[in-house]
Enzyme design. Sequence first.
Site, PDB file in Angstrom:
ATOM      1  N   GLY A  45      -0.504  -3.437  -4.051  1.00 12.94           N
ATOM      2  CA  GLY A  45      -1.447  -2.831  -3.106  1.00 12.94           C
ATOM      3  C   GLY A  45      -0.831  -2.608  -1.740  1.00 12.94           C
ATOM      4  O   GLY A  45      -1.022  -1.555  -1.116  1.00 12.94           O
ATOM      5  N   CYS A  46      -0.072  -3.574  -1.263  1.00  3.88           N
ATOM      6  CA  CYS A  46       0.542  -3.476   0.067  1.00  3.88           C
ATOM      7  C   CYS A  46       1.624  -2.402   0.096  1.00  3.88           C
ATOM      8  O   CYS A  46       1.777  -1.689   1.088  1.00  3.88           O
ATOM      9  CB  CYS A  46       1.097  -4.826   0.497  1.00  3.88           C
ATOM     10  SG  CYS A  46      -0.201  -6.075   0.660  1.00  3.88           S
ATOM     11  N   THR A  47       2.366  -2.272  -0.988  1.00  6.39           N
ATOM     12  CA  THR A  47       3.381  -1.225  -1.079  1.00  6.39           C
ATOM     13  C   THR A  47       2.711   0.143  -1.098  1.00  6.39           C
ATOM     14  O   THR A  47       3.143   1.062  -0.391  1.00  6.39           O
ATOM     15  CB  THR A  47       4.261  -1.428  -2.330  1.00  6.39           C
ATOM     16  OG1 THR A  47       4.910  -2.698  -2.217  1.00  6.39           O
ATOM     17  CG2 THR A  47       5.286  -0.325  -2.469  1.00  6.39           C
ATOM     18  N   ALA A  50       1.457   0.858   2.487  1.00  3.93           N
ATOM     19  CA  ALA A  50       2.556   1.174   3.401  1.00  3.93           C
ATOM     20  C   ALA A  50       3.122   2.565   3.109  1.00  3.93           C
ATOM     21  O   ALA A  50       3.396   3.341   4.035  1.00  3.93           O
ATOM     22  CB  ALA A  50       3.649   0.119   3.288  1.00  3.93           C
TER      23      ALA A  50
END
Length: 154
Positions: A45-47, A50
């Site tokens: 999710g964070c990738t 970003a």
Amino acid sequence: MELKVGDKIPNFKAKDTDGNDFDSQNLVGHKPLVIYFYPKDNTPGCTAQACSFRDQYEDFKDLGAEVIGISSDSVASHQKFASHYKLPFVLLSDGDKKIRKLFGVPSYVFGLIPGRVTYVADKEGKIIMIFDSIKAGNHIPKALEAVKNSIFLK
């Protein structure tokens, strides 16, 4: 204490992606800001989040806004993450979670997972939008819309 719409972005300092000292006073009150807190580098999710900010970074820059990502990961972790995904914006290391606490970012799942919250501030440094959602992809269009509205409504 949790920040709310209408509050001013507080002053904070941290190490940036290059290990340099970052001071919020150099940006707050000078340009619109998108400050997003995320749980962890290199997670799905964070990738995705970003990379979505990366892909629309020029749209934010064209509006005069700066994007800043903050997590508790180390500077070294941020360097690898930013390099691998070619992230053009600043990532700040908040290892002691002081910035997260300053903003009042909540945690999820009984406090086990750091929250995912995006704050948008206008050129004066006043918060005009807070978006709290574990769904990473929803943050970028909401933030872009808020920045556009802050510019065109003045």
